[in-house]
Design a protein around this motif. Structure first.
Motif, PDB file in Angstrom:
ATOM      1  N   GLY A  76       2.651 -10.461 -37.253  1.00  0.00           N
ATOM      2  CA  GLY A  76       2.038  -9.603 -36.258  1.00  0.00           C
ATOM      3  C   GLY A  76       3.046  -9.013 -35.300  1.00  0.00           C
ATOM      4  N   LYS A  77       2.671  -7.894 -34.744  1.00  0.00           N
ATOM      5  CA  LYS A  77       3.512  -7.231 -33.741  1.00  0.00           C
ATOM      6  C   LYS A  77       3.407  -7.984 -32.421  1.00  0.00           C
ATOM      7  N   PHE A  78       4.422  -7.807 -31.560  1.00  0.00           N
ATOM      8  CA  PHE A  78       4.493  -8.474 -30.263  1.00  0.00           C
ATOM      9  C   PHE A  78       3.678  -7.744 -29.196  1.00  0.00           C
ATOM     10  N   ASP A  79       2.674  -6.999 -29.566  1.00  0.00           N
ATOM     11  CA  ASP A  79       1.971  -6.172 -28.585  1.00  0.00           C
ATOM     12  C   ASP A  79       0.770  -6.846 -27.929  1.00  0.00           C
ATOM     13  N   GLY A  80       0.450  -8.079 -28.314  1.00  0.00           N
ATOM     14  CA  GLY A  80      -0.657  -8.795 -27.707  1.00  0.00           C
ATOM     15  C   GLY A  80      -2.036  -8.369 -28.173  1.00  0.00           C
ATOM     16  N   LYS A  81      -2.098  -7.426 -29.109  1.00  0.00           N
ATOM     17  CA  LYS A  81      -3.397  -6.988 -29.617  1.00  0.00           C
ATOM     18  C   LYS A  81      -3.978  -8.035 -30.555  1.00  0.00           C
ATOM     19  N   VAL A  82      -5.269  -8.283 -30.409  1.00  0.00           N
ATOM     20  CA  VAL A  82      -5.956  -9.239 -31.265  1.00  0.00           C
ATOM     21  C   VAL A  82      -6.254  -8.554 -32.592  1.00  0.00           C
ATOM     22  N   ARG A  83      -5.778  -9.186 -33.679  1.00  0.00           N
ATOM     23  CA  ARG A  83      -5.939  -8.620 -35.018  1.00  0.00           C
ATOM     24  C   ARG A  83      -6.612  -9.631 -35.946  1.00  0.00           C
ATOM     25  N   ILE A  95      -0.061 -11.901 -30.776  1.00  0.00           N
ATOM     26  CA  ILE A  95       1.295 -12.373 -30.510  1.00  0.00           C
ATOM     27  C   ILE A  95       1.878 -11.566 -29.351  1.00  0.00           C
ATOM     28  N   HIS A  96       2.410 -12.287 -28.377  1.00  0.00           N
ATOM     29  CA  HIS A  96       3.036 -11.665 -27.205  1.00  0.00           C
ATOM     30  C   HIS A  96       4.506 -12.087 -27.162  1.00  0.00           C
ATOM     31  N   LYS A  97       5.381 -11.156 -26.852  1.00  0.00           N
ATOM     32  CA  LYS A  97       6.784 -11.505 -26.625  1.00  0.00           C
ATOM     33  C   LYS A  97       6.945 -11.675 -25.122  1.00  0.00           C
ATOM     34  N   VAL A 105       1.570 -17.254 -29.018  1.00  0.00           N
ATOM     35  CA  VAL A 105       0.735 -17.002 -30.188  1.00  0.00           C
ATOM     36  C   VAL A 105      -0.660 -17.513 -29.850  1.00  0.00           C
ATOM     37  N   GLU A 106      -1.629 -16.615 -29.871  1.00  0.00           N
ATOM     38  CA  GLU A 106      -3.023 -16.970 -29.590  1.00  0.00           C
ATOM     39  C   GLU A 106      -3.808 -16.884 -30.890  1.00  0.00           C
ATOM     40  N   LYS A 107      -4.525 -17.963 -31.204  1.00  0.00           N
ATOM     41  CA  LYS A 107      -5.322 -18.025 -32.422  1.00  0.00           C
ATOM     42  C   LYS A 107      -6.794 -18.112 -32.009  1.00  0.00           C
ATOM     43  N   TYR A 108      -7.613 -17.191 -32.545  1.00  0.00           N
ATOM     44  CA  TYR A 108      -9.012 -17.037 -32.138  1.00  0.00           C
ATOM     45  C   TYR A 108      -9.961 -17.445 -33.258  1.00  0.00           C
ATOM     46  N   GLN A 109     -11.119 -17.946 -32.856  1.00  0.00           N
ATOM     47  CA  GLN A 109     -12.220 -18.192 -33.772  1.00  0.00           C
ATOM     48  C   GLN A 109     -13.496 -17.726 -33.073  1.00  0.00           C
TER      49      GLN A 109
END
Length: 153
Positions: A76-83, A95-97, A105-109
């Motif tokens: 994933g790109k470092f742009d923080g967008k949820v994909r 993913i955020h830099k 790294v944020e993992k969603y459910q």
């Protein structure tokens, strides 16, 4: 003066020589792990990680059960967008830099963050350090962890 003396070690730790994306990339093996609820005795994760200009790519192999390894892959790109993400335990990823050597790294459910991880590459020891929180384990408990990954020789 005491404050400056106390902060100096932190400055030295947080500002090591800047690691290039190529140096941060490679194959790493877990050398140590801490779970607040006790680490599984046979936990072993090997990971391949690639850091590009704007993308983090990860492949982890958990051989806790050698006959049935669990493979997790994402990029994933470092742009923080949820994909969207297709895999186990989560269905979306962001993913955020945060710094040249640190990522969130944020993992969603189902629209909720279920795992949050801070990843940092330590250039001085050539290893990745991953701090994480699993918001809700089976049974409703929370798990925190710290994992250290040393480069494979």
């Amino acid at each position: 003066m005491r404050m400056l003396a106390a902060l100096l070690p932190l400055a030295l730790i947080s500002s090591p020589m800047a690691a290039s994306p190529q140096r941060m990339s490679g194959a790493f093996s877990e050398r140590q792990v801490y779970f607040n609820d006790g680490a599984p005795p046979t936990l072993k994760i090997d990971m391949e990680i690639k850091v590009d200009k704007d993308t983090l790519t990860y492949r982890g192999v958990n051989t806790m059960d050698p006959a049935n390894p669990i493979i997790t892959e994402f990029s994933g790109k470092f742009d923080g967008k949820v994909r969207p993400y297709v895999g186990r335990h989560f269905d979306h990823l962001a993913i955020h830099k945060l710094h040249h050597d640190e990522f969130l790294v944020e993992k969603y459910q189902d629209g909720q963050v279920v795992i949050g991880e801070f990843w940092r590459y330590a250039a001085d020891t050539d290893e990745w350090i991953r701090h994480g929180v699993v918001a809700k384990m089976p049974g409703g408990k929370t798990r925190t962890y710290v994992e250290y990954y040393r480069r494979q020789k």
